[in-house]
Scaffold this active site. Structure first.
Site, PDB file in Angstrom:
ATOM      1  CE1 TYR A  60      -3.557  -2.612   5.494  1.00  0.00           C
ATOM      2  CE2 TYR A  60      -3.555  -0.445   5.323  1.00  0.00           C
ATOM      3  CZ  TYR A  60      -3.275  -1.652   4.677  1.00  0.00           C
ATOM      4  OH  TYR A  60      -3.501  -2.050   3.357  1.00  0.00           O
ATOM      5  CB  THR A 110      -1.350  -0.151   1.043  1.00  0.00           C
ATOM      6  OG1 THR A 110      -1.769   1.185   1.717  1.00  0.00           O
ATOM      7  CG2 THR A 110       0.181  -0.188   2.370  1.00  0.00           C
ATOM      8  CG  ASP A 111      -1.169   4.547  -1.458  1.00  0.00           C
ATOM      9  OD1 ASP A 111      -1.602   4.114   0.021  1.00  0.00           O
ATOM     10  OD2 ASP A 111      -1.722   5.149  -1.393  1.00  0.00           O
ATOM     11  CD  GLU A 112      -3.661   3.877   4.549  1.00  0.00           C
ATOM     12  OE1 GLU A 112      -3.195   3.643   5.507  1.00  0.00           O
ATOM     13  OE2 GLU A 112      -5.107   3.831   4.105  1.00  0.00           O
ATOM     14  CE  LYS A 132      -0.603  -4.547   2.958  1.00  0.00           C
ATOM     15  NZ  LYS A 132      -0.272  -5.759   2.462  1.00  0.00           N
TER      16      LYS A 132
HETATM   17  P1  NAD Z   1      -9.454  -7.539   2.390  1.00  0.00           P
HETATM   18  O1  NAD Z   1      -9.359  -7.180   3.446  1.00  0.00           O
HETATM   19  O2  NAD Z   1     -11.119  -7.293   1.437  1.00  0.00           O
HETATM   20  O3  NAD Z   1      -9.337  -8.718   1.677  1.00  0.00           O
HETATM   21  C1  NAD Z   1      -8.353  -9.611   2.334  1.00  0.00           C
HETATM   22  C2  NAD Z   1      -8.577 -11.318   2.513  1.00  0.00           C
HETATM   23  O4  NAD Z   1      -7.611 -11.305   3.051  1.00  0.00           O
HETATM   24  C3  NAD Z   1      -9.766 -11.530   3.393  1.00  0.00           C
HETATM   25  O5  NAD Z   1     -10.293 -11.544   1.837  1.00  0.00           O
HETATM   26  C4  NAD Z   1      -9.491 -12.482   3.935  1.00  0.00           C
HETATM   27  O6  NAD Z   1     -10.356 -13.220   4.483  1.00  0.00           O
HETATM   28  C5  NAD Z   1      -7.901 -12.893   3.785  1.00  0.00           C
HETATM   29  N1  NAD Z   1      -7.217 -13.111   5.054  1.00  0.00           N
HETATM   30  C6  NAD Z   1      -7.198 -12.267   5.729  1.00  0.00           C
HETATM   31  N2  NAD Z   1      -6.008 -12.574   6.942  1.00  0.00           N
HETATM   32  C7  NAD Z   1      -5.754 -14.016   6.541  1.00  0.00           C
HETATM   33  C8  NAD Z   1      -4.936 -15.189   7.088  1.00  0.00           C
HETATM   34  N3  NAD Z   1      -4.538 -14.547   8.383  1.00  0.00           N
HETATM   35  N4  NAD Z   1      -4.926 -16.175   5.812  1.00  0.00           N
HETATM   36  C9  NAD Z   1      -5.320 -16.450   4.492  1.00  0.00           C
HETATM   37  N5  NAD Z   1      -6.056 -14.926   4.397  1.00  0.00           N
HETATM   38  C10 NAD Z   1      -6.271 -13.750   5.285  1.00  0.00           C
HETATM   39  O7  NAD Z   1      -8.548  -6.612   1.650  1.00  0.00           O
HETATM   40  P2  NAD Z   1      -8.049  -5.851  -0.232  1.00  0.00           P
HETATM   41  O8  NAD Z   1      -8.757  -4.754  -0.239  1.00  0.00           O
HETATM   42  O9  NAD Z   1      -8.705  -6.793  -0.826  1.00  0.00           O
HETATM   43  O10 NAD Z   1      -6.432  -5.548   0.111  1.00  0.00           O
HETATM   44  C11 NAD Z   1      -5.562  -6.521  -0.123  1.00  0.00           C
HETATM   45  C12 NAD Z   1      -4.503  -6.532  -0.283  1.00  0.00           C
HETATM   46  O11 NAD Z   1      -3.644  -5.056  -0.982  1.00  0.00           O
HETATM   47  C13 NAD Z   1      -3.860  -6.170   1.595  1.00  0.00           C
HETATM   48  O12 NAD Z   1      -2.532  -6.369   1.636  1.00  0.00           O
HETATM   49  C14 NAD Z   1      -3.821  -4.499   1.207  1.00  0.00           C
HETATM   50  O13 NAD Z   1      -2.659  -3.906   2.227  1.00  0.00           O
HETATM   51  C15 NAD Z   1      -3.894  -3.758   0.028  1.00  0.00           C
HETATM   52  N6  NAD Z   1      -3.833  -3.075  -0.941  1.00  0.00           N
HETATM   53  C16 NAD Z   1      -5.428  -2.314  -0.954  1.00  0.00           C
HETATM   54  C17 NAD Z   1      -5.789  -1.439  -0.919  1.00  0.00           C
HETATM   55  C18 NAD Z   1      -7.306  -0.860  -0.809  1.00  0.00           C
HETATM   56  O14 NAD Z   1      -7.256   0.411  -1.689  1.00  0.00           O
HETATM   57  N7  NAD Z   1      -8.158  -2.026  -0.346  1.00  0.00           N
HETATM   58  C19 NAD Z   1      -4.841  -0.088  -1.724  1.00  0.00           C
HETATM   59  C20 NAD Z   1      -3.428  -1.248  -1.941  1.00  0.00           C
HETATM   60  C21 NAD Z   1      -3.390  -2.212  -0.992  1.00  0.00           C
HETATM   61  O1  DAU Z   2      -3.967   4.034   0.041  1.00  0.00           O
HETATM   62  C1  DAU Z   2      -4.351   2.664   0.308  1.00  0.00           C
HETATM   63  C2  DAU Z   2      -5.184   2.036   1.388  1.00  0.00           C
HETATM   64  O2  DAU Z   2      -6.156   2.661   1.577  1.00  0.00           O
HETATM   65  C3  DAU Z   2      -4.894   0.308   1.273  1.00  0.00           C
HETATM   66  O3  DAU Z   2      -3.461  -0.112   2.100  1.00  0.00           O
HETATM   67  C4  DAU Z   2      -6.013   0.518   3.206  1.00  0.00           C
HETATM   68  O4  DAU Z   2      -5.924  -1.365   2.573  1.00  0.00           O
HETATM   69  C5  DAU Z   2      -7.280   0.374   1.515  1.00  0.00           C
HETATM   70  O5  DAU Z   2      -8.333   0.324   3.911  1.00  0.00           O
HETATM   71  C6  DAU Z   2      -7.489   2.051   1.986  1.00  0.00           C
HETATM   72  O6  DAU Z   2      -7.294   2.821   3.596  1.00  0.00           O
HETATM   73  P1  DAU Z   2      -8.111   3.781   3.597  1.00  0.00           P
HETATM   74  O7  DAU Z   2      -8.331   4.743   5.352  1.00  0.00           O
HETATM   75  O8  DAU Z   2      -7.336   5.519   2.639  1.00  0.00           O
HETATM   76  O9  DAU Z   2      -9.101   4.274   3.532  1.00  0.00           O
HETATM   77  P2  DAU Z   2     -11.236   4.243   4.110  1.00  0.00           P
HETATM   78  O10 DAU Z   2     -12.142   3.578   2.844  1.00  0.00           O
HETATM   79  O11 DAU Z   2     -10.909   3.457   5.385  1.00  0.00           O
HETATM   80  O12 DAU Z   2     -11.050   5.736   3.454  1.00  0.00           O
HETATM   81  C7  DAU Z   2     -10.733   6.201   2.639  1.00  0.00           C
HETATM   82  C8  DAU Z   2     -11.136   8.607   3.304  1.00  0.00           C
HETATM   83  O13 DAU Z   2     -11.688   8.302   3.731  1.00  0.00           O
HETATM   84  C9  DAU Z   2     -10.151   7.831   4.233  1.00  0.00           C
HETATM   85  O14 DAU Z   2      -9.536   9.826   5.111  1.00  0.00           O
HETATM   86  C10 DAU Z   2     -11.200   8.027   6.014  1.00  0.00           C
HETATM   87  C11 DAU Z   2     -12.370   8.254   5.036  1.00  0.00           C
HETATM   88  N1  DAU Z   2     -13.600   7.945   5.988  1.00  0.00           N
HETATM   89  C12 DAU Z   2     -13.389   6.930   5.794  1.00  0.00           C
HETATM   90  C13 DAU Z   2     -14.634   6.210   6.238  1.00  0.00           C
HETATM   91  C14 DAU Z   2     -15.053   4.217   6.568  1.00  0.00           C
HETATM   92  C15 DAU Z   2     -14.145   9.140   6.015  1.00  0.00           C
HETATM   93  O15 DAU Z   2     -14.242  10.013   6.660  1.00  0.00           O
HETATM   94  N2  DAU Z   2     -15.776   8.064   7.055  1.00  0.00           N
HETATM   95  C16 DAU Z   2     -15.391   6.918   6.800  1.00  0.00           C
HETATM   96  O16 DAU Z   2     -16.859   6.472   7.242  1.00  0.00           O
END
Ligand code: NAD
Ligand code: DAU
Length: 353
Positions: free
Chosen positions: A159, A133-135, A163
């Site tokens: 989180y 992630t970019d975080e 990561k």
């Molecule tokens: P998600 O939470 O939707 O899915 C995570 C999956 O991992 C789920 O299916 C869960 O059951 C599985 N999981 C959790 N713990 C596990 C374990 N111990 N063993 C096996 N499986 C397990 O997450 P996502 O949003 O699809 O993110 C996927 C990946 O991409 C993550 O590594 C996250 O850090 C990264 N990522 C997410 C975003 C985003 O915006 N969602 C952006 C950049 C990177």
């Molecule tokens: O940047 C990549 C990341 O993006 C991933 O690594 C994470 O897995 C993914 O969850 C996401 O993280 P964020 O914290 O940026 O996403 P989230 O959807 O939780 O929130 C997006 C923005 O919106 C953040 O600034 C918080 C705000 N927010 C979020 C929620 C859930 C609100 O204002 N209200 C809300 O209820």
């Protein structure tokens, strides 16, 4: 690597993982795809329903911390490509309970790396793609330049710290043992199959059930939004053409303030959804207490991916949001069961208590 691939996709029942599995099975029908997923609250086997029963697809319920299971799967399936998505992924949950993040994101990634190292030592071919992630880069000020691959790590939440820890381990396995790894650091994804806790699905679903739209703080935080299909195509390019040991940033070039994004969603819902409980949806917007340690701005510079591997995102934020809103509108049967007691208890903890 020649011929068809044999992939192990961890976390393949989650949001990005399941989109990636669908993408891959369609693009490369001769490849074998084995999904390993623990089916935590965020994992959903229904996300992969249309692939069940297909010859080249297998689903295994299991934990990436289970070394014996990993050893046997890697060997019996003769895996050459690991696409590692499994993680605890939600920042707010990491604030409430960081332990699970350390366990899955750090210990789990370590366990997977160890298993893959042993497996790779006998095969001497393969790739371990770590999806991150970019975080990990921390928070930007308005005038700062976007994150590049050399921006120092500065994670601010449990989180992102977990990561970051996993990224460092992956890097170390390349440099110390020669394990063929690549890391990708991606910005905020959105699209089909995203669990309701994240900003975009939460807002879509709350609009559809007439619940308030909780915007943290002043709503001026900025995220760089990428349609999930574009993330999948970037990972495809990286798996096929990425340089081992490298890191690639993936971003959408779509910096949007949270409040502007919520307003865009409200407008789309007003236009597309018949019989909304509250119209216009903007009336539902409510400013709530801020997330502790809330990063102000993320922005990704993906020049390296563009210049070295020729990838650029193809979906504009307007088009991607429209597709996403339409998906949540037409997939009530998918999201309604996810508003479970557990989810309500989580919601109460974050937004009410
Ligand atoms: P998600 O939470 O939707 O899915 C995570 C999956 O991992 C789920 O299916 C869960 O059951 C599985 N999981 C959790 N713990 C596990 C374990 N111990 N063993 C096996 N499986 C397990 O997450 P996502 O949003 O699809 O993110 C996927 C990946 O991409 C993550 O590594 C996250 O850090 C990264 N990522 C997410 C975003 C985003 O915006 N969602 C952006 C950049 C990177
Ligand atoms: O940047 C990549 C990341 O993006 C991933 O690594 C994470 O897995 C993914 O969850 C996401 O993280 P964020 O914290 O940026 O996403 P989230 O959807 O939780 O929130 C997006 C923005 O919106 C953040 O600034 C918080 C705000 N927010 C979020 C929620 C859930 C609100 O204002 N209200 C809300 O209820």
């Amino acid at each position: 690597m020649r011929g068809s691939r044999r992939l192990l996709v961890t976390g393949g029942a989650g949001f990005i993982g399941s989109n990636f599995v669908h993408y891959w099975c369609e693009a490369y029908p001769d490849d074998r795809v084995v999904v390993l997923d623990a089916l935590t609250y965020a994992g959903n086997r229904h996300n992969l329903a249309s692939l069940e029963g297909q010859e080249n697809f297998r689903f295994v319920k299991g934990d990436i911390c289970d070394r014996a299971l990993l050893d046997s799967l890697l060997q019996e399936e003769n895996i050459d490509t690991v696409a590692h998505f499994a993680a605890e992924s939600h920042v707010d949950r990491s604030i409430l309970g960081p332990g699970a993040f350390i366990q899955t994101n750090i210990v789990g990634t370590f366990t997977l790396l160890e298993a893959f190292r042993k497996h790779w030592e006998t095969r001497q071919e393969g790739i371990f793609l770590h999806v991150s992630t970019d975080e990990v880069y921390g928070s930007l000020n308005p005038s700062d330049r976007a994150f590049t691959e050399t921006t120092p790590y500065a994670p601010n939440s449990p989180y992102s710290a977990s990561k970051a820890g996993s990224d460092h381990l992956v890097r170390a396995y390349y440099h110390t043992y020669g394990v063929p790894t690549i890391i990708t650091n991606c910005s905020n994804n959105y699209g089909p199959y995203q669990f309701p806790e994240k900003l975009i699905p939460l807002m879509c679903i709350n609009i559809l059930i007439g619940k308030s739209l909780p915007v943290y703080g002043d709503g001026q935080n900025i995220r760089d939004w990428l349609y999930v299909g574009d993330h999948c195509s970037a990972l495809d390019v990286v798996i096929h053409h990425g340089k081992l040991g490298e890191t690639y940033n993936i971003g959408g070039n779509n910096e949007v303030k949270n409040l502007d994004l919520v307003n865009m969603l409200c407008q789309l819902m007003d236009e597309l959804a018949p019989n909304l409980p509250v119209h216009s949806c903007k009336k539902l917007i409510a400013f709530v207490k801020d997330r502790p340690g809330h990063d102000r701005r993320y922005a990704i510079d993906s020049t390296k991916l563009k210049t070295e591997l020729g990838w650029t995102p193809s979906v504009t934020v307007e088009e991607g949001l429209r597709r996403t809103v339409e998906w949540y509108l037409t997939h009530r049967d998918w999201w309604e069961p996810l508003l479970s007691e557990e989810y309500q208890a989580y919601y109460h903890q974050v937004y009410v208590s």
